[in-house]
Design a protein around this motif. Sequence first.
Motif, mmCIF file in Angstrom:
data_model
loop_
_atom_site.group_PDB
_atom_site.id
_atom_site.type_symbol
_atom_site.label_atom_id
_atom_site.label_comp_id
_atom_site.label_asym_id
_atom_site.label_seq_id
_atom_site.Cartn_x
_atom_site.Cartn_y
_atom_site.Cartn_z
ATOM 1 N N GLY A 47 0.820 -1.204 0.000
ATOM 2 C CA GLY A 47 0.000 0.000 0.000
ATOM 3 C C GLY A 47 0.856 1.257 0.000
ATOM 4 O O GLY A 47 0.514 2.255 -0.633
ATOM 5 N N THR A 48 1.991 1.188 0.704
ATOM 6 C CA THR A 48 2.908 2.322 0.722
ATOM 7 C C THR A 48 3.489 2.561 -0.657
ATOM 8 O O THR A 48 3.593 3.711 -1.111
ATOM 9 N N ARG A 49 3.861 1.503 -1.357
ATOM 10 C CA ARG A 49 4.381 1.651 -2.728
ATOM 11 C C ARG A 49 3.335 2.285 -3.639
ATOM 12 O O ARG A 49 3.645 3.180 -4.436
ATOM 13 N N LYS A 50 2.094 1.838 -3.504
ATOM 14 C CA LYS A 50 1.007 2.390 -4.320
ATOM 15 C C LYS A 50 0.822 3.881 -4.020
ATOM 16 O O LYS A 50 0.686 4.698 -4.935
ATOM 17 N N TYR A 51 0.859 4.241 -2.755
ATOM 18 C CA TYR A 51 0.702 5.637 -2.345
ATOM 19 C C TYR A 51 1.846 6.493 -2.888
ATOM 20 O O TYR A 51 1.620 7.607 -3.375
ATOM 21 N N ILE A 52 3.066 5.980 -2.829
ATOM 22 C CA ILE A 52 4.222 6.726 -3.331
ATOM 23 C C ILE A 52 4.110 6.931 -4.846
ATOM 24 O O ILE A 52 4.445 8.002 -5.364
ATOM 25 N N ARG A 53 3.629 5.914 -5.563
ATOM 26 C CA ARG A 53 3.422 6.070 -7.013
ATOM 27 C C ARG A 53 2.404 7.170 -7.300
ATOM 28 O O ARG A 53 2.566 7.968 -8.225
ATOM 29 N N GLN A 54 1.334 7.201 -6.504
ATOM 30 C CA GLN A 54 0.316 8.232 -6.692
ATOM 31 C C GLN A 54 0.888 9.619 -6.393
ATOM 32 O O GLN A 54 0.580 10.584 -7.094
ATOM 33 N N LEU A 55 1.709 9.724 -5.359
ATOM 34 C CA LEU A 55 2.339 11.004 -5.041
ATOM 35 C C LEU A 55 3.250 11.471 -6.170
ATOM 36 O O LEU A 55 3.318 12.657 -6.476
ATOM 37 N N ALA A 56 3.954 10.510 -6.789
ATOM 38 C CA ALA A 56 4.880 10.857 -7.871
ATOM 39 C C ALA A 56 4.141 11.445 -9.073
ATOM 40 O O ALA A 56 4.724 12.209 -9.845
ATOM 41 N N GLU A 57 2.865 11.113 -9.231
ATOM 42 C CA GLU A 57 2.084 11.607 -10.362
ATOM 43 C C GLU A 57 1.501 13.001 -10.119
ATOM 44 O O GLU A 57 1.038 13.638 -11.062
ATOM 45 N N LEU A 58 1.529 13.476 -8.877
ATOM 46 C CA LEU A 58 0.990 14.798 -8.575
ATOM 47 C C LEU A 58 1.941 15.884 -9.063
ATOM 48 O O LEU A 58 3.152 15.700 -9.101
ATOM 49 N N GLY A 59 1.404 16.996 -9.403
ATOM 50 C CA GLY A 59 2.225 18.131 -9.820
ATOM 51 C C GLY A 59 2.839 18.841 -8.613
ATOM 52 O O GLY A 59 2.448 18.612 -7.462
ATOM 53 N N ASN A 60 3.794 19.721 -8.884
ATOM 54 C CA ASN A 60 4.458 20.448 -7.816
ATOM 55 C C ASN A 60 3.510 21.268 -6.941
ATOM 56 O O ASN A 60 3.657 21.264 -5.715
ATOM 57 N N PRO A 61 2.540 21.979 -7.517
ATOM 58 C CA PRO A 61 1.638 22.751 -6.653
ATOM 59 C C PRO A 61 0.864 21.874 -5.666
ATOM 60 O O PRO A 61 0.693 22.240 -4.497
ATOM 61 N N ALA A 62 0.410 20.717 -6.125
ATOM 62 C CA ALA A 62 -0.330 19.814 -5.245
ATOM 63 C C ALA A 62 0.566 19.267 -4.135
ATOM 64 O O ALA A 62 0.144 19.164 -2.975
ATOM 65 N N LEU A 63 1.810 18.936 -4.474
ATOM 66 C CA LEU A 63 2.737 18.441 -3.458
ATOM 67 C C LEU A 63 3.078 19.532 -2.445
ATOM 68 O O LEU A 63 3.192 19.259 -1.246
ATOM 69 N N ARG A 64 3.245 20.760 -2.931
ATOM 70 C CA ARG A 64 3.528 21.873 -2.013
ATOM 71 C C ARG A 64 2.351 22.099 -1.063
ATOM 72 O O ARG A 64 2.532 22.341 0.130
ATOM 73 N N LEU A 65 1.141 22.038 -1.591
ATOM 74 C CA LEU A 65 -0.043 22.202 -0.753
ATOM 75 C C LEU A 65 -0.126 21.091 0.280
ATOM 76 O O LEU A 65 -0.393 21.338 1.459
ATOM 77 N N LEU A 66 0.106 19.866 -0.144
ATOM 78 C CA LEU A 66 0.089 18.732 0.783
ATOM 79 C C LEU A 66 1.144 18.909 1.868
ATOM 80 O O LEU A 66 0.868 18.717 3.054
ATOM 81 N N GLY A 67 2.348 19.314 1.474
ATOM 82 C CA GLY A 67 3.410 19.553 2.445
ATOM 83 C C GLY A 67 3.056 20.659 3.420
ATOM 84 O O GLY A 67 3.283 20.538 4.628
ATOM 85 N N PHE A 68 2.495 21.747 2.907
ATOM 86 C CA PHE A 68 2.090 22.860 3.770
ATOM 87 C C PHE A 68 1.027 22.417 4.771
ATOM 88 O O PHE A 68 1.103 22.747 5.959
ATOM 89 N N LEU A 69 0.030 21.682 4.287
ATOM 90 C CA LEU A 69 -1.043 21.230 5.185
ATOM 91 C C LEU A 69 -0.512 20.282 6.255
ATOM 92 O O LEU A 69 -0.941 20.353 7.415
ATOM 93 N N MET A 70 0.427 19.415 5.894
ATOM 94 C CA MET A 70 1.019 18.508 6.874
ATOM 95 C C MET A 70 1.827 19.286 7.920
ATOM 96 O O MET A 70 1.760 18.988 9.118
ATOM 97 N N MET A 71 2.593 20.285 7.474
ATOM 98 C CA MET A 71 3.366 21.096 8.422
ATOM 99 C C MET A 71 2.437 21.881 9.348
ATOM 100 O O MET A 71 2.658 21.938 10.564
#
Length: 64
Positions: free
Chosen positions: A28-52
Amino acid sequence: MDTWSLILAALGIAMVMEGLPYFITPSGTRKYIRQLAELGNPALRLLGFLMMAGGLLVAWLALN
């Protein structure tokens, strides 16, 4: 509890939390990491900001 003990305890808890998905469900972790790799930079930045922001909120609530 002094400052360094608190920092080390928080780091240890963070390491346990980070390791849980790899231990509980490696596929499941591998699947989640693959999905994260497909997200664009803005989405990853938003996710990182929300987690912080969530982490700071939890830490603030725990210490006050």
